[in-house]
Design a protein around this motif. Sequence first.
Motif, PDB file in Angstrom:
ATOM      1  N   SER A  93       0.808  -1.179  -0.160  1.00 58.14           N
ATOM      2  CA  SER A  93       0.079   0.024  -0.112  1.00 58.14           C
ATOM      3  C   SER A  93       0.951   1.279  -0.049  1.00 58.14           C
ATOM      4  O   SER A  93       0.431   2.535   0.302  1.00 58.14           O
ATOM      5  CB  SER A  93      -0.872   0.081   1.088  1.00 58.14           C
ATOM      6  N   PRO A  99       0.687   4.766   3.253  1.00 54.29           N
ATOM      7  CA  PRO A  99      -0.644   5.280   3.276  1.00 54.29           C
ATOM      8  C   PRO A  99      -1.298   6.371   3.897  1.00 54.29           C
ATOM      9  O   PRO A  99      -2.018   7.392   3.608  1.00 54.29           O
ATOM     10  CB  PRO A  99      -1.659   3.964   3.061  1.00 54.29           C
ATOM     11  N   ASN A 124       1.765   4.170  -7.157  1.00 52.99           N
ATOM     12  CA  ASN A 124       0.890   3.450  -6.143  1.00 52.99           C
ATOM     13  C   ASN A 124       1.231   1.917  -5.836  1.00 52.99           C
ATOM     14  O   ASN A 124       1.664   1.479  -6.733  1.00 52.99           O
ATOM     15  CB  ASN A 124      -0.656   3.629  -6.175  1.00 52.99           C
ATOM     16  N   ASN A 125       0.882   1.533  -4.863  1.00 57.80           N
ATOM     17  CA  ASN A 125       1.039  -0.025  -4.599  1.00 57.80           C
ATOM     18  C   ASN A 125       2.373  -0.597  -4.947  1.00 57.80           C
ATOM     19  O   ASN A 125       2.641  -1.475  -5.585  1.00 57.80           O
ATOM     20  CB  ASN A 125      -0.355  -0.759  -5.221  1.00 57.80           C
TER      21      ASN A 125
END
Length: 445
Positions: free
Chosen positions: A32, A78, A99-100
């Motif tokens: 995340s 996050p 992201n991720n």
Amino acid sequence: MRNTMARFLFVFGILGLWTQAGCGESNDKYDSYTLFRLYPKDELQLDAIKLFEDPSNSIEVLKKSRGFNDSTDILVPPERLTLVEKIAKENHFNYQAKNNYGKSFESIEREPRRRVLRAFNVFEYHSYASIQEFIESMASKHPELIKLQPLGLSYQGRKMKLVKISQNHNAGNPIIFIDAGIHAREWVAPAMALYLIQRLVMDPEARKYDLRGVDWYILPVVNPDGYEYTRSGKTHRMWRKTRSKSAFADCYGVDGNRNYGFYWAVSGVSKNPCDTETYAGHKPFSEPETQMVRDVMLANADRLKLYVSLHAYGQYLVYPWGYTADYLPQQWKKLDELARNVSVAVQRAGGRPFRVMSAGQWYPAAGGSDDFAFGAVHVPYSYTMELTDGFEFLFPESHLSTVLPQFYEGFKVFGSRIRNEFSKRRCARHDDVVGNDDDVGDVEG
Ligand code: 0X9
Ligand code: ZN
């Protein structure tokens, strides 16, 4: 700008307390996380970036920028994402976000069973056990070229062996000493060291030219405990330090490249054992792993003419001093010129050029092995080589067969220079001009 900073510090402060107090680590911790690549364009933005470096912010700094045209890469959890985005936008940062991030980590669960049936592939990442097997088997197949010198045990008890490659171990040749993997997550560095071993021993051209009159000493994994830790699951993939337990806190590891006893801890270090990045240790050479490298240098001080510490990433080739940006060694031109020759050779082979400068001009950080080799052991050429540009620490296996041979071209230039300048058996393979032999001393940088 000031107001933004004040608000930024305040919110970070609050969040810092919250994260440190409450959160355990999940197995997919980095899944995340977001990778931010920030391109500072003025001094204010460079200053703003420094705020991200405070460890209490739970942001992991993967790479610092060298001024403009170079990115600072940070991994953001996050709970910090909105805030970092806001700051980046408010301060008009040019940035990219991915992201991720953890989802792009390659699977590392293939070894060891599958490999038993086939030869060691230098274009793959391997477990420490397989690496040891590989060097043992190379040494037993080529006893005339390779001698293994046991150096001792890592903190957790892993055997460490120095791979000495020479056509004549008794000739008193100048020595090139290369180490890799002091930083656990920088996997491409040990991969390069293993490729060097294989190439020097198996390639007839390399035997003929690159081994002529020069001995190559290679320690492929300086920090095997940390290396195995990064292989033990995605949560640990970004570990940098050793794995020693602190006597002062419930925390692990020392940054091996802040632990060398030369101007120790004067710049760019953390004194906090729980800092996951740059904790310098409670004293110089607190780690068995840095002691072993130190001892190799000291035992061979008279013949050691080039030291290269392999790291990742960013495609930098830097030389002393690392502890300061205020001055350069008197011989800096020689160091600089050889580094540029190396870079040109890599580029001619299709690789990217290196950014060449003193380590301190990149960012000052004391206790590095390069400064110790140069300043304390008086090794005339000493470098830190940051391999690869792109993919951060997750350089894909599938690209190793392209880049490692390109980097090897740079090592040929290193070899030629050491042979031409120091060996009794000179024979030029490359057009490599020798610089002046200046006295030791510093000049203003
Ligand atoms: O900070 C480091 O230890 C090295 N960079 S890395 O991203 N691989 O961690 C650079 C070290 C340069 N040398 C010195 N500062 N002495
Ligand atoms: Zn490193």
